[in-house]
Write an enzyme that holds these catalytic residues in place. Sequence first.
Site, PDB file in Angstrom:
ATOM      1  N   ASP A 234      21.461  53.371 -20.645  1.00 29.16           N
ATOM      2  CA  ASP A 234      21.075  54.735 -21.003  1.00 29.16           C
ATOM      3  C   ASP A 234      22.296  55.467 -21.512  1.00 29.16           C
ATOM      4  OD1 ASP A 234      18.386  54.587 -20.336  1.00 29.16           O
ATOM      5  OD2 ASP A 234      18.862  54.876 -18.208  1.00 29.16           O
ATOM      6  N   LEU A 235      22.338  55.621 -22.784  1.00 31.02           N
ATOM      7  CA  LEU A 235      23.489  56.220 -23.466  1.00 31.02           C
ATOM      8  C   LEU A 235      23.938  57.503 -22.777  1.00 31.02           C
ATOM      9  CD1 LEU A 235      25.249  56.088 -26.044  1.00 31.02           C
ATOM     10  CD2 LEU A 235      23.584  57.653 -27.051  1.00 31.02           C
ATOM     11  N   ASP A 236      25.213  57.571 -22.423  1.00 28.69           N
ATOM     12  CA  ASP A 236      25.820  58.779 -21.836  1.00 28.69           C
ATOM     13  C   ASP A 236      25.174  59.185 -20.520  1.00 28.69           C
ATOM     14  OD1 ASP A 236      27.536  58.844 -23.904  1.00 28.69           O
ATOM     15  OD2 ASP A 236      26.618  60.508 -24.963  1.00 28.69           O
ATOM     16  N   GLU A 237      24.457  58.263 -19.869  1.00 29.29           N
ATOM     17  CA  GLU A 237      23.806  58.609 -18.602  1.00 29.29           C
ATOM     18  C   GLU A 237      24.366  57.790 -17.452  1.00 29.29           C
ATOM     19  OE1 GLU A 237      21.409  60.951 -18.008  1.00 29.29           O
ATOM     20  OE2 GLU A 237      21.599  61.624 -20.093  1.00 29.29           O
TER      21      GLU A 237
ATOM     22  N   ARG B 219      23.787  61.475  -9.615  1.00 31.59           N
ATOM     23  CA  ARG B 219      24.582  61.101 -10.797  1.00 31.59           C
ATOM     24  C   ARG B 219      26.078  61.159 -10.484  1.00 31.59           C
ATOM     25  NH1 ARG B 219      24.874  61.880 -16.537  1.00 31.59           N
ATOM     26  NH2 ARG B 219      26.358  60.266 -17.029  1.00 31.59           N
TER      27      ARG B 219
END
Lengths: 292, 292, 292, 292
Positions: A234-237, B219
Site C-alpha cells: 500500500d503505497l505510502d501506507e 499506524r
Amino acid sequence: MSSQIPTQPDHACLIVQGPDRPGLVAAITKLIERGSGNIVSLDQFSSDPSGGDFFQRVVFHRPELAAAKLDIEADLERTLTPLGMTWTLRDMGTPKRMAILASQSDHCLLDLLWRYRRGELPVSIPMVVSNHTTSAEDVRALGVPFFHVPSQAGPDKSASEAEILSLLRGNVDFVVLARYMQVLSNDFLEKVGVPVINIHHSFLPAFIGANPYKKAKERGVKLIGATSHYVTEDLDEGPIIEQDVARVTHADSAADLRRHGADVERAVLSRAVLWHAQDRVIRHGNHTIVFA
Amino acid sequence: MSSQIPTQPDHACLIVQGPDRPGLVAAITKLIERGSGNIVSLDQFSSDPSGGDFFQRVVFHRPELAAAKLDIEADLERTLTPLGMTWTLRDMGTPKRMAILASQSDHCLLDLLWRYRRGELPVSIPMVVSNHTTSAEDVRALGVPFFHVPSQAGPDKSASEAEILSLLRGNVDFVVLARYMQVLSNDFLEKVGVPVINIHHSFLPAFIGANPYKKAKERGVKLIGATSHYVTEDLDEGPIIEQDVARVTHADSAADLRRHGADVERAVLSRAVLWHAQDRVIRHGNHTIVFA
Amino acid sequence: MSSQIPTQPDHACLIVQGPDRPGLVAAITKLIERGSGNIVSLDQFSSDPSGGDFFQRVVFHRPELAAAKLDIEADLERTLTPLGMTWTLRDMGTPKRMAILASQSDHCLLDLLWRYRRGELPVSIPMVVSNHTTSAEDVRALGVPFFHVPSQAGPDKSASEAEILSLLRGNVDFVVLARYMQVLSNDFLEKVGVPVINIHHSFLPAFIGANPYKKAKERGVKLIGATSHYVTEDLDEGPIIEQDVARVTHADSAADLRRHGADVERAVLSRAVLWHAQDRVIRHGNHTIVFA
Amino acid sequence: MSSQIPTQPDHACLIVQGPDRPGLVAAITKLIERGSGNIVSLDQFSSDPSGGDFFQRVVFHRPELAAAKLDIEADLERTLTPLGMTWTLRDMGTPKRMAILASQSDHCLLDLLWRYRRGELPVSIPMVVSNHTTSAEDVRALGVPFFHVPSQAGPDKSASEAEILSLLRGNVDFVVLARYMQVLSNDFLEKVGVPVINIHHSFLPAFIGANPYKKAKERGVKLIGATSHYVTEDLDEGPIIEQDVARVTHADSAADLRRHGADVERAVLSRAVLWHAQDRVIRHGNHTIVFA
C-alpha cells in the site's frame, strides 16, 4: 576521501519479538550470560502485560564474538523458537550495506552521503542508483559507485526494475528511497527481499493527489511535515519510522513550503536511516517500535 | 475573582484587504496621519506584487479615539471603497465578546478561562453554553454565566440550535467551539452572523472516520497534532488559524495519545483565540493571513 | 556546477531606523510612491509608541531601478536625515558578497555551500578562507575560491589577520564564521568594516569555559542549543540573530551531544545567513529586529 | 469534585542502580520471576559497558503484591546488596503523596491541580502550602487542604521553615516548588528528608542576577526556556529532570516573554512531576536518568 564507519566490534544486537509471557526477560538475559555476553543496553516493550506482544533489543559485548556467534544462535534457537518468538542476532562489527535510490532532487541523497562521510552512519554504501545522472559526480567523489538506470517510458517498468534488482541482489541489506520519484511495483518489492525505507512530505491535514504544496498553501497550513516509513504494497501506507514538522506562515510561497519541506525531509530520513542501521526499529503489523 | 481585561484604550486596529495596487500603503498611512493617529505597528502582506491581494493590519494611537472614530471611518470609506478595498476599524479599548460552546471534555474550556482570569485575553466572556452541566461550577466560579442547552435527540437539532442562537444573538462578537461535540448545521452557521472558531486533532497523515487515535496508534504515528480553524459549511475544512504537534512514541497508549492531544489542542486553541481577539487573523478565500 | 543565485531584479530593500514619531510610515511610503515604486512588502516595528524606536523594512518594485536609484536616495536623504533617521537602500538584483571563514569542522561550511548551490541563498561567495586545508577540494568543486591562511603560533595573530584582511578588503559585504576556531582581535573587527556573523553552541543553563559538552552531560541537560549572532568586541555577547535547540537524553554520549549540536548549529547559522542576506535583520543596541 | 488517581494495583516498580557488571540484568529478572512477578516494562542504561554505572527500572505485575512484598524485598536484599547495588521497590497501587509549595504566581500550581483533577497524575495531594492566600479558594475547591504560612521578614526564615516542616513531616513523599519564591535554607533541605522539585526559567545563554527577562529582551533572545530540577544545596544547580523552550521575537515585550515563560514553566514542571511520580527519574551524581 574515506569515511570512518562507526561499527562496534565484538558487540551483538539481539532483537526478540513474539507473544509476551512471564519469565521471558529472565530467560533471554540468562541465555546471554551463559554465552559470556555482557549486556550493554536493553530496551523492552510489552504492548499489554497480559496477552500482549513482547519486543526486546539487547546489545551485548562478547569478546571473540565471531567465533561464538554460531553457538549463541543455536542456544537462542533452542530457547526462543519453542516459545513462538522471532529473533535476529547481528554482529555490530559489520556495517549494514545500504543502497540509495535517487532521482533529480538531491537533498535527501546529499544529507545521507554527508553523514556517511562524517562517520555518523554505521553503514557501507555499495551503490547509489538513479534514473538521472545529475548526482553522479557528487556520489563518485566520495568513492561510492553510481549506477544510472533510466526510467522506462510507459506504464511497464519491469525492464528497469529488473536492472535495478540485478544490481541490488546479494549486495545490500536495505534500500533507501531518497526522493526516488518512480513508484515501485509489488513485484519489485517482493523480489528485493530487504527492507525499503521511503520519505515523503506530510501535512496536517493530508492533501490528497497532485501538487500537495499548492493545496497546503491554499488552505493556509502552518506546519509542513515529513514521514519516513517502510515501503509496503500500500503505497505510502507502511509502518512509520519517524516524522517531524517545520513551521511556516502565510508569507511563505509554495516554493518556500517546498524548501522547508526539503529541510524536514532530509532530517527525518537521516534519523530513520540511522535508527534502522542501528537495529533500533522493530516492525510489527503496520507500525514500528523505535528504541531511539 | 475578577479578571483584568488587557484592552488598549485610545488605540484602533484597522484591517484593510483587497486588490493590490501602487500607492496603497501611502494612501492608508496618510489617511491615519490626517486623522491625528500615530502608527504603533503595521503589518502588510501582498500575495503577489503584480495583480495580487493586499492585506494590512495597522494599530494606531489616537487620543480621544471614541470622538474621532466616525470621522476616520468616513475618510476610510471615501478613500478605500472606490479602490475595491474591504476594511474594518475597531476600538481596541473595547474587548471582543466571546462565547464558548463546550461539552463534557473541559481541557480547552478551562485553558481559555484560566488565561481570561490571568488577564491574557482581551475579551469579555458573556456566556459559556454547554450541552452538559459538568463545567457549570467552574465557569460560574469566575463570574461567567453558564447556560445548559441539552442536545436534542435525533438528527434534527433545530430546536436546541435555535435556543443557542437566541442566547448568542446580539451578545457576542465571536464563538469558540471548545471541544463542542455537536455538529452545527449550515442553517446555524448562516444565522449566527459572527466568526466561529473550532479546534480538532490532526495527524500526519490524516486518519479519516471514527476513532482516529486508535488508527494513529495502529499506524505508529510519532506526532500528534491539533488544528484550529474558522468553521465553514465544509466541516473541518475551513481556513486554518494555527497548528501544532507533540511527539509521541510506541510506548504511548491510545489514552496517552489522547492526553498529549488534549495538551496540544488547548495550546493551539488558546493561541488562535488570542490572535483572533487581537485582530491578527485575516480571512481570505480558504486560508488566513496571521500577523502574529 | 553553477548555482543560480535567487536575486530580485528591479526590487529595492529600504531599511529605516531611528526615533519614532507620528507620520513616519506615511512620509516614507509617500516617498517611495513618488519615486514610482510599488511596495511589495512592508514590516514595521516600534519599540514603544511614545518615545520609542522605529524600524522598518520595505521592499518595493521599481522598473529600471538602477537608473532611478540615485534620485530615490537623494529624496531619502532630504526627507529622513533631518528627522534623525538612519537608512540604507539596496538593489536586490545584486547579491551580497559573502566570505566564509572556516577551520577543520566543516558541518556549517558544507551546509552553507549546499544551500548556495541549490539556489537558496541570495549571495555570491567570492572566497572561503580557512586555517586548515581539509575543505579545499569541497569548496573548489563548487567553483568557489579557497584560500589557506594558517594560524599563527603564539598569542600575536596580527600577521595572519592582516593576510585575511587583505583578502577580504573590498571584496565582501559580510563575513560568516562557520565554526572558525580562532578568536578575532578587536583590531581585526574594527578594520574588517563589514558585519561578521558567528555561530556557537548554547545551553540552558550556560556552561562556562572549556569542554561545555562534558559539563552539559554531567548536569544532564535535556536540550542542546545553538546561537547565531553578530560579532562584537565582547566575545560571543553580540546581538542574537537566531537560536534553536535539539532534544537529548541521558543515553546520549558527549559525542552524541556534539553531533546533535552540529545539526542545530548548521540549521541556525543557515537561517541567520539567509535572513542577513535578505536584509531581514536590523541591529539596534545589543539586539536585533528580525523581520523573518 | 473528586479526582481519580491513576494507580496500578498489584504492580511494583523496582529501581536498581550501582556499579555495572556482567550478569546483572539476568540476576534481577530471575529474581522477579522467582517472586512470581511478570515483567511489564524494563528500561536499562549503562553509562559505560566496562566499569560504568548501571541503572534499571522494572515494572512487574504480581498478584497479591502486598502480601508478597516483604519476601521480594528480602530476596532483593540478599542478591543486590552484596553487589554494591542500591534499590527501591514501590507498590504502584499506592500513589505518592505530593505537597505543593506556592506563592502568588499560580500558573504552575493550577496546571498541577488541573492535571490531578483530570486523573493524569498518580499522586495524592495532602496539602498546598503558600506564603500568600491568593490561591486558597482554588485549592480548597478541589478538596485539597491549603495552609497559609506567611514569610518571615528578615534573613532568618527558621520559624516559617519550621512551621512548613511540621506540616510536611511524615505526610508527604515529595515536595514541588510551584514558583515558590522563598529560598529554602540548607537546614530545611536536610530536614525535609524527601525529594524537592523546582522549576525556573532558563535562557540560551543564561542571564545571571535580577530581572533576567529584561536582560534577555535587551540581548534579543529568540528562545525562552524553563528547567525543572531537584533542589540541592547549590541553588538552581541540581540535577535537571526536564527542559523545554518557546520561540519569541523582537516584538514580544518583557511581559510577553514572561507570559511565554509561564507557559513553558507549567508544561515542563508538569512533565517532571509526572515522571517523578511514576519513578521514571533516577538521580545519579548531579544528573538524572529519565526513562520517559
